[in-house]
Enzyme design. Structure first.
Site, mmCIF file in Angstrom:
data_model
loop_
_atom_site.group_PDB
_atom_site.id
_atom_site.type_symbol
_atom_site.label_atom_id
_atom_site.label_comp_id
_atom_site.label_asym_id
_atom_site.label_seq_id
_atom_site.Cartn_x
_atom_site.Cartn_y
_atom_site.Cartn_z
ATOM 1 C CG HIS A 209 11.240 -6.405 -12.613
ATOM 2 N ND1 HIS A 209 11.127 -6.995 -13.849
ATOM 3 C CD2 HIS A 209 11.622 -7.397 -11.775
ATOM 4 C CE1 HIS A 209 11.405 -8.290 -13.752
ATOM 5 N NE2 HIS A 209 11.719 -8.563 -12.505
HETATM 6 C C1 UD1 Z 1 10.418 -10.015 -7.094
HETATM 7 C C2 UD1 Z 1 11.589 -10.986 -7.155
HETATM 8 C C3 UD1 Z 1 12.247 -10.900 -8.518
HETATM 9 C C4 UD1 Z 1 11.232 -11.128 -9.635
HETATM 10 C C5 UD1 Z 1 10.058 -10.173 -9.460
HETATM 11 C C6 UD1 Z 1 8.994 -10.540 -10.456
HETATM 12 C C7 UD1 Z 1 12.768 -11.304 -5.026
HETATM 13 C C8 UD1 Z 1 14.013 -11.036 -4.280
HETATM 14 N N1 UD1 Z 1 12.618 -10.637 -6.176
HETATM 15 O O1 UD1 Z 1 10.946 -8.706 -7.244
HETATM 16 O O2 UD1 Z 1 13.233 -11.916 -8.619
HETATM 17 O O3 UD1 Z 1 11.851 -10.904 -10.868
HETATM 18 O O4 UD1 Z 1 9.511 -10.313 -8.138
HETATM 19 O O5 UD1 Z 1 8.089 -9.516 -10.685
HETATM 20 O O6 UD1 Z 1 11.970 -12.094 -4.599
HETATM 21 N N2 UD1 Z 1 5.045 -4.014 -4.899
HETATM 22 C C9 UD1 Z 1 3.772 -3.534 -5.069
HETATM 23 N N3 UD1 Z 1 2.768 -4.427 -5.275
HETATM 24 C C10 UD1 Z 1 2.951 -5.765 -5.314
HETATM 25 C C11 UD1 Z 1 4.253 -6.247 -5.128
HETATM 26 C C12 UD1 Z 1 5.296 -5.362 -4.927
HETATM 27 O O7 UD1 Z 1 3.543 -2.327 -5.039
HETATM 28 O O8 UD1 Z 1 1.976 -6.512 -5.511
HETATM 29 C C13 UD1 Z 1 6.166 -3.054 -4.724
HETATM 30 C C14 UD1 Z 1 6.508 -2.750 -3.275
HETATM 31 O O9 UD1 Z 1 6.878 -1.414 -3.186
HETATM 32 C C15 UD1 Z 1 7.728 -3.623 -3.039
HETATM 33 C C16 UD1 Z 1 8.408 -3.631 -4.397
HETATM 34 O O10 UD1 Z 1 7.331 -3.598 -5.330
HETATM 35 O O11 UD1 Z 1 8.571 -3.122 -2.035
HETATM 36 C C17 UD1 Z 1 9.256 -4.863 -4.635
HETATM 37 O O12 UD1 Z 1 8.517 -6.063 -4.430
HETATM 38 P P1 UD1 Z 1 9.256 -7.423 -4.042
HETATM 39 O O13 UD1 Z 1 8.310 -8.553 -4.043
HETATM 40 O O14 UD1 Z 1 10.089 -7.232 -2.802
HETATM 41 O O15 UD1 Z 1 10.308 -7.610 -5.175
HETATM 42 P P2 UD1 Z 1 10.157 -7.440 -6.749
HETATM 43 O O16 UD1 Z 1 10.964 -6.279 -7.171
HETATM 44 O O17 UD1 Z 1 8.716 -7.503 -7.124
HETATM 45 N N1 UDP Z 2 4.203 -10.343 -17.257
HETATM 46 C C1 UDP Z 2 2.853 -10.000 -17.241
HETATM 47 N N2 UDP Z 2 2.510 -8.670 -17.212
HETATM 48 C C2 UDP Z 2 3.445 -7.672 -17.230
HETATM 49 C C3 UDP Z 2 4.817 -8.048 -17.243
HETATM 50 C C4 UDP Z 2 5.164 -9.389 -17.241
HETATM 51 O O1 UDP Z 2 1.986 -10.868 -17.258
HETATM 52 O O2 UDP Z 2 3.059 -6.498 -17.223
HETATM 53 C C5 UDP Z 2 4.559 -11.796 -17.249
HETATM 54 C C6 UDP Z 2 5.548 -12.241 -18.297
HETATM 55 O O3 UDP Z 2 4.889 -12.582 -19.511
HETATM 56 C C7 UDP Z 2 6.177 -13.462 -17.640
HETATM 57 C C8 UDP Z 2 6.195 -13.080 -16.182
HETATM 58 O O4 UDP Z 2 5.220 -12.058 -16.024
HETATM 59 O O5 UDP Z 2 5.350 -14.606 -17.819
HETATM 60 C C9 UDP Z 2 7.576 -12.573 -15.833
HETATM 61 O O6 UDP Z 2 7.534 -11.903 -14.647
HETATM 62 P P1 UDP Z 2 8.592 -10.786 -14.237
HETATM 63 O O7 UDP Z 2 9.197 -10.154 -15.430
HETATM 64 O O8 UDP Z 2 7.902 -9.916 -13.248
HETATM 65 O O9 UDP Z 2 9.660 -11.648 -13.423
HETATM 66 P P2 UDP Z 2 11.025 -12.386 -13.803
HETATM 67 O O10 UDP Z 2 10.728 -13.346 -14.888
HETATM 68 O O11 UDP Z 2 11.998 -11.319 -14.180
HETATM 69 O O12 UDP Z 2 11.429 -13.030 -12.529
#
Ligand code: UD1
Ligand code: UDP
Length: 363
Positions: A209
């Site tokens: 991601h």
């Molecule tokens: C965010 C964090 C990242 C973290 C990740 C964990 C920032 C800058 N990034 O990234 O560090 O590793 O969360 O998962 O804060 N979306 C959905 N449903 C949701 C949430 C998001 O469809 O519930 C989609 C939307 O299209 C959105 C995109 O995901 O634009 C990105 O979501 P966003 O929260 O901006 O950043 P992440 O890539 O999730």
């Molecule tokens: N995780 C989860 N379901 C998924 C993928 C990840 O519960 O399908 C959990 C994972 O075990 C960890 C947390 O989400 O506890 C990590 O989140 P993510 O990888 O989205 O974010 P990051 O750690 O890269 O910021």
């Protein structure tokens, strides 16, 4: 009153043991010492990115959900800040607690600091030294704004010292994400998830991601090609983060009979799936740490990691897209090798944090 600000999936996993420990320490003191308030910014909002974690991890229902949703970095961070400023002015928390490195974390720290409300940062001092990552920008700034810095890994203490953060503010307490993992070990039923998803004995889990991997269609297509090649070696199961869904699917990710795409999994099912995997391919921060404790080989498709202890002590290796196939071949052929539990990743970080917070506030 302590206010916790949470917004994204990894925040929920890190905050659960801290909130629980603060409630427990209050009870042990024989009555309410101070209340807690949980604010969900709404950065993550899908059932499978948010609600499932509150249910499974015993997090209290948020006292408020700011409902900011998705947007550009500026739009999302600003929306969180505007809503939080109102919340903090109305409620005057004694301390704002923030977690990790997401946009909700920096937004909350910035608003609190400008209102002269102390900030505690859980997971301070991690550094990838890669300022193209939004998380690195967030981490560095949050650490400068924080009064209490809770560190998961010893090298983080040195990073903070090098940036001029006073040692008296820094507390090496261990890793609350691992508290959550260890307290749910009995719940992870690998056989049940294998049966539910029709997975064979030997399979690979993949999660991607990071913007650097999934935002650019050409880079994503290159990774899809490699994922197909590793699927020729063993079945690949991939719970797809919403960020990469469109680009990876358009690049033909599921055009391989041994690639199984899933919606994001709840915490218990996800970690159960990882626990049974022969290899994990990821760019997640948290998954590098969880595989270290579970003893599952982890290949991190990134040029750097802010969690080097998962390499020195754990099962993690950094790989390029080009290096992925040989690395998977090697990992499938060998066992995970020697590993050591990183110091203080013992399931007690939450209580350590609670003790420091209570003492600091009691002053
Ligand atoms: C965010 C964090 C990242 C973290 C990740 C964990 C920032 C800058 N990034 O990234 O560090 O590793 O969360 O998962 O804060 N979306 C959905 N449903 C949701 C949430 C998001 O469809 O519930 C989609 C939307 O299209 C959105 C995109 O995901 O634009 C990105 O979501 P966003 O929260 O901006 O950043 P992440 O890539 O999730
Ligand atoms: N995780 C989860 N379901 C998924 C993928 C990840 O519960 O399908 C959990 C994972 O075990 C960890 C947390 O989400 O506890 C990590 O989140 P993510 O990888 O989205 O974010 P990051 O750690 O890269 O910021």
């Amino acid at each position: 009153m302590i206010t916790h600000v949470l917004g994204a999936r990894p925040n929920f996993v890190k905050a659960a043991p801290v909130i629980a420990a603060l409630s427990a320490s209050r009870q042990a003191a024989g009555g309410p010492r101070r209340g807690q308030r949980v604010i969900h910014t709404g950065q993550h909002y899908d059932e499978r990115m948010s609600d499932v974690f509150f249910r499974e991890l015993g997090l209290p229902e948020p006292d408020a959900n700011l409902g900011v949703g998705s947007g550009s970095h500026a739009a999302q961070t600003a929306a969180i800040m505007i809503a939080l400023e109102k919340e903090f002015i109305e409620r005057s928390p004694e301390l704002v607690m923030v977690y990790g490195d997401v946009n909700s974390t920096i937004a909350a720290a910035l608003v609190a600091a400008k209102l002269h409300i102390p900030v505690a940062h859980v997971e301070a001092g991690l550094r990838s030294f890669d300022m193209t990552m939004p998380e690195e920008v967030n981490r560095r700034l949050v650490d400068q704004l924080s009064n209490l810095l809770f560190v998961t890994s010893p090298e983080a203490v040195g990073h903070l010292a090098a940036e001029g953060v006073g040692v008296d503010r820094v507390h090496f307490v261990g890793n609350p994400m691992i508290d959550t993992l260890l307290s749910h070990l009995d719940a992870f039923d690998t056989e049940a998830v294998r049966a539910a998803h029709g997975l064979p004995e030997r399979y690979i889990v993949a999660t991607l991601h990071r913007p650097a991997n999934v935002d650019d269609p050409q880079i994503a297509a290159g990774l899809v090609k490699r994922l197909h090649e590793i699927a020729d070696l063993a079945d690949v199961v991939m719970p797809v983060h919403p960020r990469g869904r469109k680009v990876l699917t358009e690049a033909g990710l599921d055009d391989h009979p041994r690639v199984k795409l899933l919606e994001p999994l709840g915490y218990v099912d996800f970690v159960a799936t990882v626990r049974g995997a022969a290899v994990v391919v990821t760019d997640s921060g948290g998954v590098q740490e969880e595989t270290t404790i579970l003893g599952v080989p982890c290949l991190t498709v990134r040029p750097n990691t802010e969690r080097p202890i998962t390499i020195t002590h754990g099962t993690n290796r950094l790989v390029t897209a080009e290096g992925l196939v040989p690395a998977v071949e090697r990992a499938l052929a060998a066992d995970a090798g020697e590993r050591e539990v990183p110091p203080l990743w013992d399931g007690k970080a939450g209580p350590r944090i609670a003790r420091v917070v209570e003492d600091w506030l009691d002053g």
